[in-house]
Design a protein around this motif. Sequence first.
Motif, short mmCIF file in Angstrom:
data_model
loop_
_atom_site.label_atom_id
_atom_site.label_comp_id
_atom_site.label_asym_id
_atom_site.label_seq_id
_atom_site.Cartn_x
_atom_site.Cartn_y
_atom_site.Cartn_z
N UNK A 108 0.80 -1.22 0.00
CA UNK A 108 0.00 0.00 0.00
C UNK A 108 0.84 1.28 0.00
N UNK A 109 2.16 1.16 0.11
CA UNK A 109 3.07 2.30 -0.02
C UNK A 109 3.92 2.05 -1.26
N UNK A 110 3.60 2.78 -2.32
CA UNK A 110 4.19 2.50 -3.62
C UNK A 110 4.97 3.69 -4.16
N UNK A 111 5.83 3.38 -5.10
CA UNK A 111 6.52 4.41 -5.87
C UNK A 111 6.33 4.08 -7.34
N UNK A 112 6.04 5.10 -8.14
CA UNK A 112 5.89 4.89 -9.57
C UNK A 112 6.77 5.87 -10.33
N UNK A 113 7.44 5.36 -11.35
CA UNK A 113 8.15 6.19 -12.31
C UNK A 113 7.32 6.13 -13.59
N UNK A 114 6.91 7.31 -14.08
CA UNK A 114 6.04 7.36 -15.25
C UNK A 114 6.68 8.27 -16.29
N UNK A 115 6.84 7.74 -17.50
CA UNK A 115 7.39 8.50 -18.62
C UNK A 115 6.30 8.58 -19.68
N UNK A 116 5.92 9.81 -20.04
CA UNK A 116 4.85 9.98 -21.04
C UNK A 116 5.05 11.27 -21.82
N UNK A 117 4.78 11.19 -23.11
CA UNK A 117 4.84 12.40 -23.94
C UNK A 117 3.71 13.36 -23.59
N UNK A 118 2.67 12.87 -22.92
CA UNK A 118 1.56 13.73 -22.52
C UNK A 118 1.97 14.73 -21.44
N UNK A 119 3.15 14.55 -20.83
CA UNK A 119 3.66 15.48 -19.83
C UNK A 119 4.32 16.70 -20.45
#
Length: 86
Positions: free
Chosen positions: A30-41
């Motif tokens: 329930x304690x997470x880390x996410x790395x997100x790569x997106x051209x929408x940013x």
Amino acid sequence: MVALQQVEAMIKSKLPDAKVQVQDLTGGGDHLQAVVVSSEFEGKTLVKQHQMVYSAVKEAMDSEAIHALALKTYTPSEWEKANQVA
């Protein structure tokens, strides 16, 4: 608790082009880390980028299946720069 693959799928449902890496920081799910790569940013502030990701996982956070989610967001060019080997 939510499976890491489910979190990845939730994010990709809102950001279809995203590359997503999700980690469980505590082993409890329930304690997470996410790395997100997106051209929408592209052209969006860091706050707006994080809001986009949080909107994708809102239901899981509201139900407390995810208690905490640390985010690192990048555009593809930022990701490439961050991962260049010197």
